[in-house]
Design a protein around this motif. Structure first.
Motif, PDB file in Angstrom:
ATOM      1  N   GLY A   1      56.523  84.061 -92.706  1.00  0.00           N
ATOM      2  CA  GLY A   1      55.593  83.100 -92.309  1.00  0.00           C
ATOM      3  C   GLY A   1      54.776  83.046 -90.972  1.00  0.00           C
TER       4      GLY A   1
ATOM      5  N   ASP B   1      46.020  68.715 -94.663  1.00  0.00           N
ATOM      6  CA  ASP B   1      46.646  69.962 -95.067  1.00  0.00           C
ATOM      7  C   ASP B   1      47.360  69.628 -96.161  1.00  0.00           C
ATOM      8  OD1 ASP B   1      47.105  72.696 -95.328  1.00  0.00           O
ATOM      9  OD2 ASP B   1      47.921  72.909 -93.191  1.00  0.00           O
TER      10      ASP B   1
ATOM     11  N   GLN C   1      42.052  77.911-100.571  1.00  0.00           N
ATOM     12  CA  GLN C   1      43.016  77.028 -99.974  1.00  0.00           C
ATOM     13  C   GLN C   1      42.161  75.638 -99.679  1.00  0.00           C
ATOM     14  OE1 GLN C   1      42.915  80.096 -99.009  1.00  0.00           O
ATOM     15  NE2 GLN C   1      44.850  80.625 -98.237  1.00  0.00           N
TER      16      GLN C   1
ATOM     17  N   THR D   1      45.968  76.301 -88.538  1.00  0.00           N
ATOM     18  CA  THR D   1      46.455  77.572 -87.658  1.00  0.00           C
ATOM     19  C   THR D   1      45.526  77.434 -86.600  1.00  0.00           C
ATOM     20  OG1 THR D   1      44.742  78.930 -89.388  1.00  0.00           O
ATOM     21  CG2 THR D   1      47.173  78.772 -89.855  1.00  0.00           C
TER      22      THR D   1
ATOM     23  N   VAL E   1      51.353  84.613 -90.827  1.00  0.00           N
ATOM     24  CA  VAL E   1      50.130  83.853 -91.572  1.00  0.00           C
ATOM     25  C   VAL E   1      49.116  83.369 -90.297  1.00  0.00           C
ATOM     26  CG1 VAL E   1      49.438  82.067 -93.103  1.00  0.00           C
ATOM     27  CG2 VAL E   1      51.491  83.308 -93.562  1.00  0.00           C
ATOM     28  N   SER E   2      49.590  82.955 -89.327  1.00  0.00           N
ATOM     29  CA  SER E   2      48.489  82.363 -88.505  1.00  0.00           C
ATOM     30  C   SER E   2      48.122  83.627 -87.297  1.00  0.00           C
ATOM     31  CB  SER E   2      49.112  81.330 -87.858  1.00  0.00           C
ATOM     32  OG  SER E   2      50.312  81.571 -87.183  1.00  0.00           O
TER      33      SER E   2
ATOM     34  N   GLU F   1      44.797  83.507 -97.297  1.00  0.00           N
ATOM     35  CA  GLU F   1      46.164  83.156 -98.137  1.00  0.00           C
ATOM     36  C   GLU F   1      47.392  83.851 -97.623  1.00  0.00           C
ATOM     37  OE1 GLU F   1      43.202  83.576-101.980  1.00  0.00           O
ATOM     38  OE2 GLU F   1      45.198  84.391-102.056  1.00  0.00           O
ATOM     39  N   LEU F   2      48.414  83.317 -98.107  1.00  0.00           N
ATOM     40  CA  LEU F   2      49.828  83.717 -97.426  1.00  0.00           C
ATOM     41  C   LEU F   2      49.699  85.313 -97.822  1.00  0.00           C
ATOM     42  CD1 LEU F   2      51.961  80.838 -98.729  1.00  0.00           C
ATOM     43  CD2 LEU F   2      51.441  81.378 -96.177  1.00  0.00           C
TER      44      LEU F   2
ATOM     45  N   LYS G   1      49.961  72.886 -96.531  1.00  0.00           N
ATOM     46  CA  LYS G   1      50.564  73.339 -95.322  1.00  0.00           C
ATOM     47  C   LYS G   1      50.132  74.859 -94.982  1.00  0.00           C
ATOM     48  CE  LYS G   1      52.357  69.332 -94.867  1.00  0.00           C
ATOM     49  NZ  LYS G   1      51.744  68.107 -94.208  1.00  0.00           N
ATOM     50  N   ASN G   2      48.969  75.355 -95.388  1.00  0.00           N
ATOM     51  CA  ASN G   2      48.344  76.541 -95.255  1.00  0.00           C
ATOM     52  C   ASN G   2      47.277  76.606 -94.510  1.00  0.00           C
ATOM     53  OD1 ASN G   2      46.986  75.601 -97.098  1.00  0.00           O
ATOM     54  ND2 ASN G   2      47.348  77.092 -98.804  1.00  0.00           N
TER      55      ASN G   2
ATOM     56  N   GLN H   1      52.564  78.780-104.536  1.00  0.00           N
ATOM     57  CA  GLN H   1      52.169  79.081-103.308  1.00  0.00           C
ATOM     58  C   GLN H   1      52.675  78.276-102.240  1.00  0.00           C
ATOM     59  OE1 GLN H   1      47.911  78.693-103.415  1.00  0.00           O
ATOM     60  NE2 GLN H   1      47.653  80.269-104.785  1.00  0.00           N
ATOM     61  N   ARG H   2      53.629  77.298-102.747  1.00  0.00           N
ATOM     62  CA  ARG H   2      54.078  76.174-101.750  1.00  0.00           C
ATOM     63  C   ARG H   2      55.533  76.799-100.850  1.00  0.00           C
ATOM     64  NH1 ARG H   2      53.868  70.093-103.347  1.00  0.00           N
ATOM     65  NH2 ARG H   2      54.544  69.867-101.053  1.00  0.00           N
TER      66      ARG H   2
END
Length: 329
Positions: free
Chosen positions: A303, A39, A274, A46, A306-307, A315-316, A42-43, A296-297
């Motif tokens: 935050g 990853d 992603q 999840t 997101v999950s 995406e975020l 880091k996205n 995007q980072r």
């Protein structure tokens, strides 16, 4: 289940085809696991990651165990190898379709129960569901090992192992699309609230894209395996229909089914940005839009959301579920 003459004569060309498919399947799905585990941006890590990784593992099982056993069948004509191949093929294929169905159910809950998603879908429950999927898949193989090898077993397998999860998945997809259409209709009524309405509409569009990706995965799986299931069903239940030509058609459609196990990585690369970016990063490729990747980072202000609303492959999102509900209510 396996009548006399069920096997074709030894076929080296088909054995070579399955060797190639095995290598292709293993390489593609190992890459999937590497991207999701490493990853790089880091996205991806999840809760839905469990289903994606589980599906990849089932496909790896096809390439490492099922297809080599099938090669040995065509190479030696061994009936014990045929039965071992059947046991592992049932296990891996049923597990694949169950995981795809679970992914769609997860999407449905994320959209229909956005406020309660974190309560309903916990890491513990997801892990338990993964264990259940494998136990449910294994019980079909266990029944065959215990001696249920009559024609009735084929009916039970196809009904409970293929048709039932497919029906559940299609129902979830239909319900999800209805919800997204209603939200789109409400968003059009409030189009004057430009910025926040545009953000909410973007979230809905992303959810539709993710759900469509999972639906495409199911369509590919069923399209690849349906011809084999039909032909195998005819061979088992229609004695006077059996011929060498039909056996050859059965084996050709079987190769198509195995080929589908290596298609999912291509779907991820095509539909999930992603995943594609992570794969390129791991393989040390540089993209011209590196500036966008760096942006995007940057952490999102919301935050944790997101999950919750859009796990794994979305995406975020800059808008929370409560904001979305306020915009479309």
């Amino acid at each position: 289940m396996f009548y006399e003459g069920y096997l074709l004569k030894v076929s080296l060309p088909l054995a070579v085809v399955f060797i190639v498919f095995g290598i292709y399947t293993v390489v593609g799905n190992v890459l999937v696991c590497c991207v999701y585990i490493i990853d790089p941006f880091k996205n991806l890590r999840t809760l839905s990651f469990y289903y994606v990784a589980n599906l990849a593992f089932a496909d790896i099982l096809v390439g490492v165990v099922v297809e080599p056993l099938n090669v040995s069948v065509y190479w030696t004509g061994s009936e014990p190898a045929l039965f071992a191949f059947y046991i592992f093929a049932v296990l891996s294929c049923v597990s694949s379709i169950l995981n795809i169905s679970a992914m769609m159910i997860d999407r449905y809950i994320a959209v229909s129960q956005a406020f309660r998603y974190r309560v309903l879908v916990t890491e513990k429950r997801v892990r338990l569901s993964v264990v259940f999927l494998w136990l449910y898949s294994f019980h079909f193989s266990l029944l065959a090992l215990l001696g249920w090898r009559q024609e009735s077993f084929q009916i039970y397998l196809y009904c409970c192992g293929v048709l039932l999860p497919s029906a559940i998945m299609l129902s979830s997809y239909y319900g999800l699309i209805r919800i997204l259409r209603k939200k789109n209709a409400k968003l059009r009524r409030f189009s004057s609230r430009c910025q926040r309405t545009a953000q909410a509409k973007k979230i809905v569009q992303k959810e539709r894209r993710v759900s469509t990706t999972v639906f495409v995965m199911l369509v590919v799986f069923l399209t690849a395996w349906f011809p084999f299931v039909v032909i195998d069903f005819v061979l088992v239940f229609c004695a006077h229909c059996r011929s060498q030509n039909l056996l050859l058609a059965r084996d050709i459609t079987l190769s198509l089914g195995f080929f589908s196990s290596g298609v999912n990585p291509l779907l991820y690369a095509w539909r999930v940005r992603q995943f594609k970016q992570g794969l390129l990063k791991i393989m040390k490729f540089r993209r011209r839009d590196s500036v966008n990747l760096r942006s995007q980072r940057r952490p999102s202000k919301v935050g944790p959301f997101v999950s919750n609303f859009s796990p794994a492959v979305v995406e975020l999102n800059p808008l929370s579920p409560r904001d979305l509900a306020n915009d479309v209510s």
